[in-house]
Design an enzyme around this catalytic site. Sequence first.
Site, PDB file in Angstrom:
ATOM      1  N   ASP A 299       0.831  -1.207   0.000  1.00  0.00           N
ATOM      2  CA  ASP A 299       0.000   0.000   0.000  1.00  0.00           C
ATOM      3  C   ASP A 299       0.864   1.254   0.000  1.00  0.00           C
ATOM      4  O   ASP A 299       1.936   1.301   0.629  1.00  0.00           O
ATOM      5  CB  ASP A 299      -0.899   0.035   1.238  1.00  0.00           C
ATOM      6  CG  ASP A 299      -2.105  -0.878   1.120  1.00  0.00           C
ATOM      7  OD1 ASP A 299      -2.343  -1.397   0.020  1.00  0.00           O
ATOM      8  OD2 ASP A 299      -2.804  -1.055   2.141  1.00  0.00           O
ATOM      9  N   ARG A 300       0.387   2.300  -0.654  1.00  0.00           N
ATOM     10  CA  ARG A 300       1.121   3.560  -0.734  1.00  0.00           C
ATOM     11  C   ARG A 300       1.436   4.111   0.650  1.00  0.00           C
ATOM     12  O   ARG A 300       2.516   4.679   0.881  1.00  0.00           O
ATOM     13  CB  ARG A 300       0.295   4.579  -1.528  1.00  0.00           C
ATOM     14  CG  ARG A 300       1.006   5.894  -1.800  1.00  0.00           C
ATOM     15  CD  ARG A 300       0.150   6.838  -2.614  1.00  0.00           C
ATOM     16  NE  ARG A 300      -0.983   7.343  -1.841  1.00  0.00           N
ATOM     17  CZ  ARG A 300      -0.938   8.419  -1.073  1.00  0.00           C
ATOM     18  NH1 ARG A 300       0.183   9.118  -0.975  1.00  0.00           N
ATOM     19  NH2 ARG A 300      -2.002   8.819  -0.415  1.00  0.00           N
TER      20      ARG A 300
END
Length: 316
Positions: free
Chosen positions: A145-146
């Site tokens: 995930d970012r």
Amino acid sequence: MRRRRPTPPPPLPQRDGVDPVRVRLPAGGPGATVRDHLVQRLSAAAGAVDGMFAAGLVVGADGRPVPPDTPYAPGLCLWFHRELPEEVPVPFPLEVVHRDEHIVVVDKPHFLATTPRGSHVTQTALARLRRELGVPGLGAAHRLDRLTAGLVLFTVRPEERGAYQTLFRDRLVRKEYEAVAPYDPALELPRTVRSRIVKERGVLTAREVEGEPNALTRVELAEHRADGLGRYRLVPGTGQTHQLRVHMNALGVPILGDPLYPEVTGPVPAGHFRRPLQLLARTLEFTDPVTGVAHRFSSGRTLAAWTSYADWAAGQ
């Protein structure tokens, strides 16, 4: 069983570490010409598409510009580069932990997406690594995930990518995460959390529903402090979207800095890099499917809310 034909190599070079777009015309697609089809398919202004054709930016498999009045032909492949919006640079280093002729393992910072998607294209780990390392064939074996920091595995040779992706698909990679969240003395740990998580397209959050579990997480308390914070060790047995964040929230100890759980906060403006999600992919452990070498990699990052909560809370 018919084998799928391999995708032909792009006739255009990468731009800023980003591959050109490939559009394959389907049977029965809209438009009588390739120009009409792209206008409808891309939902773009006709003037923008006409400009691309006029500049010779739309090419065929041979790399030659395709005239806009070329008749629509199912199976025809068009290649071009999208005009990308300006992106605010993510001002944190992307550290290479390991590199050999087959793989690159990096320690990704918070706020940097793994691969191009949506509004994050050039400011991604993949594009940045391709530029910095000079390896245009680099590909991601999995995604992080970012908002999550930590270890990500990339492959050097496109023909070997599938072997490494299979490791993750078949759960042959042991991953361990670290998180900072509230400490609840009434919460009995360690425990294994099992639930069914669904993530619907277009919905920001994932949710738990009734049904056969498809998500499994081992949750352990590594230590806790008098200020009410705990440091947790999370070992996922599956890889559902937002799984660790959903499970920690369900236990009543949502991870610090989470903009989605327990409540969705307002949109964050571009360039806002304060109070990162306190979740870190700490270790990756697997046997290399190409070389047979047993690998174990560890992140050198620390979670700011644990080392200095006041600085993290102040966004420093």
